[in-house]
Design a protein around this motif. Structure first.
Motif, short mmCIF file in Angstrom:
data_model
loop_
_atom_site.label_atom_id
_atom_site.label_comp_id
_atom_site.label_asym_id
_atom_site.label_seq_id
_atom_site.Cartn_x
_atom_site.Cartn_y
_atom_site.Cartn_z
N ALA A 1 0.83 -1.21 0.00
CA ALA A 1 0.00 0.00 0.00
C ALA A 1 0.86 1.25 0.00
O ALA A 1 0.56 2.23 -0.70
CB ALA A 1 -0.93 -0.01 1.21
N VAL A 2 1.94 1.24 0.75
CA VAL A 2 2.85 2.39 0.79
C VAL A 2 3.50 2.60 -0.58
O VAL A 2 3.56 3.73 -1.08
CB VAL A 2 3.93 2.22 1.89
CG1 VAL A 2 5.03 3.25 1.74
CG2 VAL A 2 3.29 2.30 3.26
N VAL A 3 3.96 1.53 -1.20
CA VAL A 3 4.58 1.63 -2.52
C VAL A 3 3.57 2.18 -3.53
O VAL A 3 3.90 3.07 -4.32
CB VAL A 3 5.15 0.28 -2.98
CG1 VAL A 3 5.54 0.30 -4.44
CG2 VAL A 3 6.36 -0.11 -2.12
N ALA A 4 2.35 1.68 -3.50
CA ALA A 4 1.32 2.17 -4.42
C ALA A 4 1.05 3.66 -4.19
O ALA A 4 0.90 4.43 -5.15
CB ALA A 4 0.03 1.37 -4.24
N GLU B 1 1.59 9.34 -5.77
CA GLU B 1 1.92 10.71 -5.40
C GLU B 1 3.04 11.32 -6.23
O GLU B 1 3.03 12.51 -6.49
CB GLU B 1 2.28 10.77 -3.91
CG GLU B 1 1.07 10.62 -3.03
CD GLU B 1 1.37 10.85 -1.56
OE1 GLU B 1 2.39 11.46 -1.24
OE2 GLU B 1 0.56 10.40 -0.74
N ILE B 2 3.98 10.52 -6.65
CA ILE B 2 5.06 11.10 -7.46
C ILE B 2 4.90 10.80 -8.94
O ILE B 2 5.71 11.22 -9.75
CB ILE B 2 6.46 10.64 -6.97
CG1 ILE B 2 6.66 9.15 -7.17
CG2 ILE B 2 6.68 11.05 -5.53
CD1 ILE B 2 8.09 8.71 -6.94
N GLY B 3 3.83 10.06 -9.27
CA GLY B 3 3.54 9.80 -10.67
C GLY B 3 4.48 8.80 -11.32
O GLY B 3 4.59 8.76 -12.54
#
Length: 90
Positions: free
Chosen positions: A73-76, A81-83
């Motif tokens: 979830a953090v990686v997604a 957020e940074i595209g």
């Protein structure tokens, strides 16, 4: 341990099968089995009980699965957020 190892663990937990996890991940059962076995060796714990009909995560496997879901979830979120996307540059 790396994120890809955790993806293999998560797929095996969700499907209850190294064969089905391989299908989900686009690889073969032997690759899933090897990655899980290497992960177990590196951590020094059994992550799955293996049966003829499939696999069941051990208590330690369930703990690691919870962390794997959080990390995914953090990686997604980072990617959103940074595209960034794997294999794509912006």
């Amino acid at each position: 341990m790396n994120l890809r190892d955790l993806e293999f663990l998560a797929a095996a937990c969700r499907t209850g099968s190294f064969i089905e996890a391989g299908k989900v991940l686009g690889t073969v059962q032997s690759n899933v089995s090897l990655r899980i076995r290497n992960l177990e060796r590196s951590l020094g714990v059994r992550l799955f009980e293996r049966h003829r009909w499939g696999v069941v995560p051990t208590a330690k496997g369930r703990v690691l699965y919870r962390y794997a879901k959080r990390l995914a979830a953090v990686v997604a979120r980072i990617e959103r957020e940074i595209g960034a996307r794997r294999g794509k540059r912006r």
